[in-house]
Design an enzyme around this catalytic site. Structure first.
Site, PDB file in Angstrom:
ATOM      1  N   TYR A  52      -8.013  75.962   4.963  1.00 51.69           N
ATOM      2  CA  TYR A  52      -8.628  76.345   6.251  1.00 51.69           C
ATOM      3  C   TYR A  52      -8.343  77.804   6.522  1.00 51.69           C
ATOM      4  CZ  TYR A  52     -10.813  72.579   8.833  1.00 51.69           C
ATOM      5  OH  TYR A  52     -11.710  71.657   9.287  1.00 51.69           O
ATOM      6  N   GLU A  54      -9.802  79.911   9.485  1.00 54.44           N
ATOM      7  CA  GLU A  54     -10.518  80.448  10.654  1.00 54.44           C
ATOM      8  C   GLU A  54     -10.187  81.915  10.859  1.00 54.44           C
ATOM      9  OE1 GLU A  54      -9.834  77.235  10.776  1.00 54.44           O
ATOM     10  OE2 GLU A  54     -10.969  76.227  12.365  1.00 54.44           O
ATOM     11  N   ASP A 198     -35.226  87.718   7.094  1.00 56.18           N
ATOM     12  CA  ASP A 198     -34.701  86.551   6.368  1.00 56.18           C
ATOM     13  C   ASP A 198     -35.234  86.616   4.932  1.00 56.18           C
ATOM     14  OD1 ASP A 198     -34.190  84.100   5.245  1.00 56.18           O
ATOM     15  OD2 ASP A 198     -35.001  82.918   6.903  1.00 56.18           O
ATOM     16  N   THR A 224     -29.844  83.070   2.127  1.00 51.84           N
ATOM     17  CA  THR A 224     -29.040  82.021   1.493  1.00 51.84           C
ATOM     18  C   THR A 224     -28.543  82.606   0.175  1.00 51.84           C
ATOM     19  OG1 THR A 224     -31.045  81.113   0.515  1.00 51.84           O
ATOM     20  CG2 THR A 224     -30.208  80.022   2.503  1.00 51.84           C
ATOM     21  N   LYS A 227     -30.803  80.521  -3.981  1.00 53.26           N
ATOM     22  CA  LYS A 227     -32.189  80.446  -4.473  1.00 53.26           C
ATOM     23  C   LYS A 227     -32.312  81.420  -5.650  1.00 53.26           C
ATOM     24  CE  LYS A 227     -33.928  78.692  -0.096  1.00 53.26           C
ATOM     25  NZ  LYS A 227     -33.166  79.000   1.125  1.00 53.26           N
ATOM     26  N   ARG A 233     -24.548  76.869  -2.776  1.00 55.38           N
ATOM     27  CA  ARG A 233     -25.308  76.719  -1.527  1.00 55.38           C
ATOM     28  C   ARG A 233     -24.507  77.331  -0.387  1.00 55.38           C
ATOM     29  NH1 ARG A 233     -29.541  72.854  -2.278  1.00 55.38           N
ATOM     30  NH2 ARG A 233     -29.978  73.241  -0.111  1.00 55.38           N
TER      31      ARG A 233
HETATM   32  N1  DSN Z   1     -35.414  74.411   2.590  1.00 56.74           N
HETATM   33  C1  DSN Z   1     -35.492  75.752   2.117  1.00 56.74           C
HETATM   34  C2  DSN Z   1     -36.626  75.925   1.201  1.00 56.74           C
HETATM   35  O1  DSN Z   1     -36.837  75.028   0.409  1.00 56.74           O
HETATM   36  O2  DSN Z   1     -37.325  76.924   1.242  1.00 56.74           O
HETATM   37  C3  DSN Z   1     -35.539  76.718   3.210  1.00 56.74           C
HETATM   38  O3  DSN Z   1     -34.506  76.400   4.078  1.00 56.74           O
END
Ligand code: DSN
Length: 430
Positions: A52, A54, A198, A224, A227, A233
């Site tokens: 942990y 914080e 984003d 994120t 991807k 993730r």
């Molecule tokens: N769920 C993601 C996607 O597949 O694009 C975006 O959050």
């Protein structure tokens, strides 16, 4: 680690084994998915899951942070380096929380946000009706041009002037073209709005220098990490120095408690992997593959939103084929081709039964597939579309896909590119 799991929890071990087999034996084309390196996977499953932390490095609310402070600092330095950002925050649990954090850092509940509509390729958290972002904030949405499927900056500017939002959001979740973040910035400036960008989908392409980076143009950039960036993730925020304190406060204690240190550790590894020439070659191939696949699909009569792609994803408008997205996605899945059904611009159907299909090339490119394999995949997809109710044809494609997968095994052991550059955490710092 897996053999320990086999011993202690054979039921879950067996299910993990089945998922490995599924991932190995299918053409995974959900554009937001990828395969991580063994190094990223090991870091994700490491001892850091036990801790942990914080707070932020140097200012924590729990003791025992000798190592976590160093790990998070390494992740932050790597993020700032590859995105050329003044400040980074690697604690958001994922993209949705990161987006909410960006808004909360800059504006107040009831203020207006303006983002891309869901059916035009925007994300839920860009102010969609069903997202909390439209309940906390007054959300207005712009659409892509229904004819071209492209962003229309005249419309965006008109809407910005009309609604005077406090935040304009650039960035998408299902948009196949390059985004001119500088134009968003000009519009945001002209109406006194903040600009939040984003880049969850394209952050790997941005890092590789293949798409414009919004970092110089946006107040806060959200992404994120799993991807095209090919990490675990997780989520991340990048911003100009003037917003650093507000961003950190919005994430902790504003929205989150303890950061997931195992994820942050794996993000650090992925960021080092992305800082290599090998990664740039990978990102280039992602785009080459998507472009070839798009070309071949169009030759088979598939109608693509915007008539092609500049990035890693392709959005197929199935209305001319007389097949709905879900039926096509399910038939493809039976043939081991994994995609997701998706709304397309101007789609009146519900998001649960829309007229489109979204596919992408990040994962299959990690497997080493190239243009030649894209031709095969387009042919498989066309054969399924033309025989959507013929299980014997779907079974035949299933067998051919399995053969293709066996020629391009999942790189479970793909060596960590640039590993020489990664300085062990113990070297001179502990
Ligand atoms: N769920 C993601 C996607 O597949 O694009 C975006 O959050």
């Amino acid at each position: 680690m897996l053999s320990a799991l086999e011993q202690y929890d054979p039921q879950i071990y067996e299910l993990i084994r089945q998922e490995m087999a599924r991932q190995n034996g299918s053409i995974r084309m959900i554009p937001s998915e990828n395969y991580v390196s063994q190094a990223v996977m090991l870091a994700t499953g490491s001892w850091l899951t036990n801790k942990y932390s914080e707070g932020y490095p140097g200012k924590r609310y729990y003791e025992g942070q000798q190592v976590t402070d160093l790990i998070e600092s390494v992740a932050l330095e790597r993020a700032k380096k590859i995105f050329k950002a003044d400040h980074a925050n690697v604690q958001p649990y994922s993209g949705s929380v990161a987006n909410l954090g960006a808004y909360n850092a800059l504006i107040n509940p009831g203020d207006t946000i303006m983002g891309l509509e869901l059916s035009s390729g925007g994300h839920l958290t860009h102010g969609s009706k069903s997202s909390i972002t439209s309940k906390i904030f007054n959300a207005v949405n712009y659409s892509v041009n229904p004819e071209t499927g492209m962003l229309d900056f005249n419309v965006i500017e008109e809407m910005a002037k009309k609604h005077k939002p406090q935040i304009i959001i650039s960035g998408t979740t299902a948009y196949p073209r390059k985004i001119e973040f500088d134009k968003f910035e000009q519009i945001a400036k002209s109406v006194g709005a903040y600009h939040v960008s984003d880049i969850a989908h394209i952050s790997g392409l941005v890092v590789a220098g293949l798409h414009q980076s919004p970092v110089p143009y946006a107040d806060i950039v959200s992404t994120t990490t799993h991807k095209t960036l090919r990490g675990p993730r997780g989520g991340m925020l990048l911003c100009k120095a003037e917003h650093a304190a507000k961003v950190d406060k919005a994430i902790f204690p504003g929205q989150q408690g303890g950061p997931h240190m195992h994820t942050i550790t794996a993000i650090a590894v992925a960021l080092a992997e992305a800082d290599t020439l090998e990664f740039i070659e990978y990102a280039k191939q992602i785009i080459k593959n998507a472009s070839r696949l798009a070309e071949k699909l169009m030759e088979y009569g598939f109608k693509l939103v915007s008539n092609g792609t500049d990035n890693h994803l392709i959005l197929i408008d199935l209305r001319n084929k007389g097949i709905v997205g879900k039926k096509f996605a399910k038939a493809l899945d039976r043939a081991r081709i994994v995609s997701n059904f998706n709304t397309v611009p101007g789609d009146d159907a519900s998001p649960f039964n829309p007229n489109g299909l979204r596919i992408g090339t990040p994962a299959i490119t990690t497997r080493g597939m190239k243009e030649e394999q894209m031709d095969k995949i387009a042919e498989f997809m066309n054969r399924i579309a033309e025989n959507i109710d013929k299980e014997s044809v779907i079974e035949q494609v299933n067998r051919e896909v399995l053969l293709l997968c066996s020629e391009f095994p999942v790189p479970a052991h793909f060596t960590m590119p640039g590993s020489k550059k990664i300085r062990p955490i113990s070297e001179g710092t502990l």
